[in-house]
Scaffold this motif. Structure first.
Motif, PDB file in Angstrom:
ATOM      1  N   PHE A 153     -14.835  -6.435  -6.632  1.00  0.00           N
ATOM      2  CA  PHE A 153     -13.975  -5.303  -6.967  1.00  0.00           C
ATOM      3  C   PHE A 153     -13.682  -5.232  -8.457  1.00  0.00           C
ATOM      4  CE2 PHE A 153     -12.787  -6.208  -2.525  1.00  0.00           C
ATOM      5  CZ  PHE A 153     -13.107  -4.986  -1.971  1.00  0.00           C
ATOM      6  N   GLU A 195       0.841  -1.190   0.000  1.00  0.00           N
ATOM      7  CA  GLU A 195       0.000   0.000   0.000  1.00  0.00           C
ATOM      8  C   GLU A 195       0.879   1.244   0.000  1.00  0.00           C
ATOM      9  OE1 GLU A 195      -3.866  -1.375   2.580  1.00  0.00           O
ATOM     10  OE2 GLU A 195      -2.148  -0.529   3.675  1.00  0.00           O
ATOM     11  N   SER A 255      -8.007  -3.701   2.215  1.00  0.00           N
ATOM     12  CA  SER A 255      -7.175  -2.776   1.467  1.00  0.00           C
ATOM     13  C   SER A 255      -7.838  -2.371   0.153  1.00  0.00           C
ATOM     14  CB  SER A 255      -5.810  -3.418   1.197  1.00  0.00           C
ATOM     15  OG  SER A 255      -4.964  -2.506   0.552  1.00  0.00           O
ATOM     16  N   LEU A 256      -8.395  -3.327  -0.571  1.00  0.00           N
ATOM     17  CA  LEU A 256      -9.067  -3.023  -1.832  1.00  0.00           C
ATOM     18  C   LEU A 256     -10.291  -2.133  -1.619  1.00  0.00           C
ATOM     19  CD1 LEU A 256      -8.798  -6.434  -3.716  1.00  0.00           C
ATOM     20  CD2 LEU A 256      -7.505  -4.331  -4.164  1.00  0.00           C
ATOM     21  N   THR A 257     -10.933  -2.267  -0.472  1.00  0.00           N
ATOM     22  CA  THR A 257     -12.085  -1.421  -0.145  1.00  0.00           C
ATOM     23  C   THR A 257     -11.670   0.044  -0.055  1.00  0.00           C
ATOM     24  OG1 THR A 257     -13.180  -3.221   1.031  1.00  0.00           O
ATOM     25  CG2 THR A 257     -13.887  -1.000   1.585  1.00  0.00           C
ATOM     26  N   ALA A 312      -5.828   0.094  -7.827  1.00  0.00           N
ATOM     27  CA  ALA A 312      -5.226  -1.183  -7.444  1.00  0.00           C
ATOM     28  C   ALA A 312      -4.747  -1.926  -8.681  1.00  0.00           C
ATOM     29  CB  ALA A 312      -6.223  -2.050  -6.667  1.00  0.00           C
ATOM     30  N   LEU A 342      -7.959  -1.795 -10.871  1.00  0.00           N
ATOM     31  CA  LEU A 342      -9.137  -1.156 -10.284  1.00  0.00           C
ATOM     32  C   LEU A 342      -8.853   0.335 -10.218  1.00  0.00           C
ATOM     33  CD1 LEU A 342     -11.731  -1.098  -8.416  1.00  0.00           C
ATOM     34  CD2 LEU A 342     -10.154  -1.426  -6.526  1.00  0.00           C
ATOM     35  N   ALA A 380      -8.911   1.359  -1.581  1.00  0.00           N
ATOM     36  CA  ALA A 380      -8.044   1.728  -2.702  1.00  0.00           C
ATOM     37  C   ALA A 380      -8.703   2.715  -3.663  1.00  0.00           C
ATOM     38  CB  ALA A 380      -7.633   0.481  -3.470  1.00  0.00           C
ATOM     39  N   ALA A 388     -10.508 -10.809  -5.958  1.00  0.00           N
ATOM     40  CA  ALA A 388     -11.047  -9.499  -6.328  1.00  0.00           C
ATOM     41  C   ALA A 388     -12.367  -9.645  -7.094  1.00  0.00           C
ATOM     42  CB  ALA A 388     -10.031  -8.722  -7.156  1.00  0.00           C
ATOM     43  N   VAL A 441      -2.876   0.426  -4.215  1.00  0.00           N
ATOM     44  CA  VAL A 441      -2.715  -0.923  -3.680  1.00  0.00           C
ATOM     45  C   VAL A 441      -2.169  -1.834  -4.772  1.00  0.00           C
ATOM     46  CG1 VAL A 441      -3.948  -2.927  -2.742  1.00  0.00           C
ATOM     47  CG2 VAL A 441      -4.573  -0.621  -2.007  1.00  0.00           C
ATOM     48  N   ILE A 487      -3.557  -5.843  -9.577  1.00  0.00           N
ATOM     49  CA  ILE A 487      -3.706  -7.175  -8.996  1.00  0.00           C
ATOM     50  C   ILE A 487      -3.181  -8.195  -9.994  1.00  0.00           C
ATOM     51  CG2 ILE A 487      -5.346  -8.786  -7.963  1.00  0.00           C
ATOM     52  CD1 ILE A 487      -7.288  -6.223  -7.900  1.00  0.00           C
TER      53      ILE A 487
END
Length: 97
Positions: free
Chosen positions: A76, A5, A53-55, A60, A93, A57, A71, A14, A62
């Motif tokens: 996401f 992060e 963390s993705l919430t 992101a 993302l 971001a 995800a 992220v 991945i």
């Protein structure tokens, strides 16, 4: 999975990857993806930490089958927007505010 992060002017960046793809390069046609330690390196994290963390971001990146599937499962990423790069998966993302 590995979680990194970073706070940026645009919000939280992220980077998430499967442990086995860190340091690898994947190619598919003209597309090449290198999962560098510099960008993706971080701490081992469980699914709960990744989702949290993705919430948060703003952006992101991945990489890896397990990370991308998580995800998708958590809503996401839309599966239709996932890239197959050789034997692995890659998704991005971007949360517009």
């Amino acid at each position: 999975m590995i979680l990194n992060e970073r706070e940026t002017q645009e919000g939280l960046l992220v980077a998430v990857c499967d442990e086995d793809v860190l340091g690898e390069t994947f190619e598919e046609g003209d597309l090449s993806l290198t999962v560098t330690e510099e960008f993706y390196g971080g701490d081992e994290a469980d699914e709960r930490a990744i989702v949290e963390s993705l919430t948060q971001a703003a952006v992101a990146n991945i990489v890896g089958t397990r990370a991308v599937e998580l995800a998708i499962e958590e809503g996401f990423v839309d599966e239709a927007n996932v890239l197959e790069v050789g034997p692995t998966l890659h998704a991005q993302l971007l949360r517009m505010q």
